[in-house]
Design a protein around this motif. Structure first.
Motif, PDB file in Angstrom:
ATOM      1  N   SER A   1       0.715  -1.142  -0.277  1.00  0.00           N
ATOM      2  CA  SER A   1       0.410   0.340   0.058  1.00  0.00           C
ATOM      3  C   SER A   1       0.970   0.504   0.421  1.00  0.00           C
ATOM      4  CB  SER A   1      -0.973  -0.192   1.102  1.00  0.00           C
ATOM      5  OG  SER A   1      -1.764  -1.447   1.400  1.00  0.00           O
ATOM      6  N   GLU A   2       1.604   1.371   0.843  1.00  0.00           N
ATOM      7  CA  GLU A   2       2.876   2.655   0.663  1.00  0.00           C
ATOM      8  C   GLU A   2       3.417   2.918  -0.806  1.00  0.00           C
ATOM      9  OE1 GLU A   2       6.199   4.121   3.201  1.00  0.00           O
ATOM     10  OE2 GLU A   2       6.089   1.967   3.589  1.00  0.00           O
ATOM     11  N   ALA A   3       3.715   1.504  -1.519  1.00  0.00           N
ATOM     12  CA  ALA A   3       4.234   1.692  -2.227  1.00  0.00           C
ATOM     13  C   ALA A   3       3.591   2.209  -3.588  1.00  0.00           C
ATOM     14  CB  ALA A   3       5.156   0.502  -2.335  1.00  0.00           C
ATOM     15  N   ARG A   4       2.523   1.297  -3.553  1.00  0.00           N
ATOM     16  CA  ARG A   4       1.491   2.401  -4.864  1.00  0.00           C
ATOM     17  C   ARG A   4       1.217   3.511  -4.249  1.00  0.00           C
ATOM     18  NH1 ARG A   4      -1.670  -1.321  -6.286  1.00  0.00           N
ATOM     19  NH2 ARG A   4      -1.660  -3.161  -4.831  1.00  0.00           N
ATOM     20  N   GLN A   5       1.214   4.082  -2.630  1.00  0.00           N
ATOM     21  CA  GLN A   5       0.447   5.318  -2.953  1.00  0.00           C
ATOM     22  C   GLN A   5       1.831   6.605  -3.103  1.00  0.00           C
ATOM     23  OE1 GLN A   5       0.452   6.015   0.954  1.00  0.00           O
ATOM     24  NE2 GLN A   5      -0.172   8.762   1.153  1.00  0.00           N
ATOM     25  N   LYS A   6       2.921   6.183  -2.922  1.00  0.00           N
ATOM     26  CA  LYS A   6       4.386   6.763  -3.403  1.00  0.00           C
ATOM     27  C   LYS A   6       4.834   6.945  -4.719  1.00  0.00           C
ATOM     28  CE  LYS A   6       5.978   7.660   1.290  1.00  0.00           C
ATOM     29  NZ  LYS A   6       6.977   7.249   1.609  1.00  0.00           N
ATOM     30  N   LEU A   7       4.778   5.532  -5.315  1.00  0.00           N
ATOM     31  CA  LEU A   7       4.515   6.501  -6.443  1.00  0.00           C
ATOM     32  C   LEU A   7       3.507   6.846  -7.528  1.00  0.00           C
ATOM     33  CD1 LEU A   7       5.337   1.414  -7.449  1.00  0.00           C
ATOM     34  CD2 LEU A   7       6.848   3.546  -7.654  1.00  0.00           C
TER      35      LEU A   7
END
Length: 219
Positions: A172-178
């Motif tokens: 979830s964090e990676a998706r948000q940052k990307l």
């Protein structure tokens, strides 16, 4: 590094340029700055021919001394075993290359110098560089391989139309940052805080399977 940090990582406080933030900081050392940059400086006209010749001589002496230590086998003589005991090391059971003996944490170039006297007078900075390059040879080689992989990833572009919400498995964090940063390449994505290697692998597979291209065709 500064520009990349501000773009891909963002900052919530006054920016401080820290060495700990540098990628491959094992290669970006102060002791090897001349070895890394003199060639470039001479090419663009910032380094005189005289200084460049001195640099080439230093580089030659470093390479020759490293090759010499990598070809000399030190035998477990009384003098050798005594020196090793004095520095707190384990005695030799068999002969060992001088370069490998230097890699022991308790050994320094000056110790190896006592066992393998060189006929060439070397300056302290050359001795230091020989010790560092041989002692950390494995780590340096690993860093160089990482740089090569990064260069290849730099060329792997991320399509503009990519939909990160459609990629299964992303944290979830990676998706948000990307979604927030919208990196242009895989290498840039890998440097985003919160995007881990597993996320990068999933992203690579998604792109290489051509799913982004099919989504674009549907649009």
């Amino acid at each position: 590094m500064l520009i990349d940090d501000l773009i891909t990582k963002g900052t919530n406080e006054p920016y401080r340029l820290l060495t700990s933030r540098a990628e491959y900081r094992l290669l970006l050392r102060h002791d090897n700055a001349d070895l890394r940059l003199t060639e470039i400086g001479h090419r663009v006209g910032l380094i005189s021919d005289e200084r460049y010749d001195r640099f080439l001589e230093k580089k030659r002496l470093i390479e020759e001394e490293m090759a010499r230590l990598s070809s000399i086998r030190i035998k477990p003589t009384v003098a050798t075993q005594t020196l090793i005991r004095e520095v707190g090391g384990s005695e030799l059971k068999d002969g060992i290359l001088a370069s490998d003996l230097l890699k022991r944490p308790e050994m320094e170039y000056r110790h190896i110098e006592q066992l393998t006297a060189s006929t060439v007078e070397l300056t302290d900075d050359i001795k230091e560089q020989v010790e560092i390059q041989l002692k950390y040879e494995g780590y340096i080689e690993k860093s160089l391989q990482q740089v090569d992989r990064l260069k290849k990833m730099e060329n792997k572009k991320i399509p503009d139309l990519i939909d990160y919400d459609a990629i299964n498995g992303l944290a979830s964090e990676a998706r948000q940052k990307l979604k927030e940063v919208r990196p242009l390449s895989i290498a840039q994505a890998s440097r985003i805080s919160g995007v881990n290697p597993a996320d990068i692998s999933i992203l690579l597979v998604y792109i290489e399977q051509g799913k982004v291209a099919r989504v674009a065709q549907d649009l």
